[in-house]
Design an enzyme around this catalytic site. Structure first.
Site: not given
Length: 181
Positions: A28, A48-49, A59, A62, A71, A131, A168
């Protein structure tokens, strides 16, 4: 599913119970009641990404100064080292960071609440990263904290320079960044 508060107690590692046999596995990956019980408040996800990155890509770090996003992150291919930095000035853990290894193998997820900067570095040849966010992407409010800020002093498990996007590369130091109250 086990919820494990980390050294920054608002950041929670979720460790699923995996049922595996010769046919494969089942677990689950999300349960609203368990999740809200662990974070201590109702949470709604709106987006959702999914990203894919090569080894050595970093990355982050942020955050959105307005329309702040919580997130819930996980890896479905490969491995990353995932980091959250507390940017809430009023927090007793302001400026501190916590990290966790997330991988397709361990199936762990990390909850990063609003008020934190977030980033990760890819440790495997590639990684696919998923995420869920509590607010929509708002590019006008997006900010970036420098991944190598000496005052934050994140201990990235990487030797050499990571691969960074242009945005970044110009992340701000904690002392110059827009912060949360």
């Amino acid at each position: 599913m086990k919820a494990i508060p980390l050294s920054l107690p608002d950041v929670i590692l979720f460790e699923p119970r995996v049922f595996a046999d010769s046919r494969g596995f089942f677990f689950e990956s999300f349960n609203q009641r368990v999740f809200e019980g662990a974070v201590g408040k109702p949470i709604s996800f709106v987006q959702d990404n999914h990203s894919r990155s090569a080894k050595g890509v970093l990355r982050g770090l942020h955050y959105q100064i307005q329309s702040a996003q919580g997130k819930l992150v996980r890896v479905v291919e490969g491995e990353v080292y995932d980091v959250a930095v507390d940017l809430r000035r009023s927090s007793p853990t302001f400026g501190r960071w916590v990290g966790a290894h997330l991988s397709a193998e361990n199936k762990h997820q990390l909850w990063i609440p609003e008020g934190f900067a977030h980033g990760f570095i890819v440790l495997s040849e590639t990684a696919e990263f998923l995420y869920k966010t509590t607010d929509y992407y708002a590019p006008a409010h997006e900010r970036c904290l420098a991944w190598d800020d000496p005052d934050v002093a994140i201990q990235w498990p990487w030797v050499g320079e990571p691969l960074l996007s242009d945005k970044d590369k110009v992340g701000k130091l904690l002392g110059d960044a827009d912060l949360f109250d």
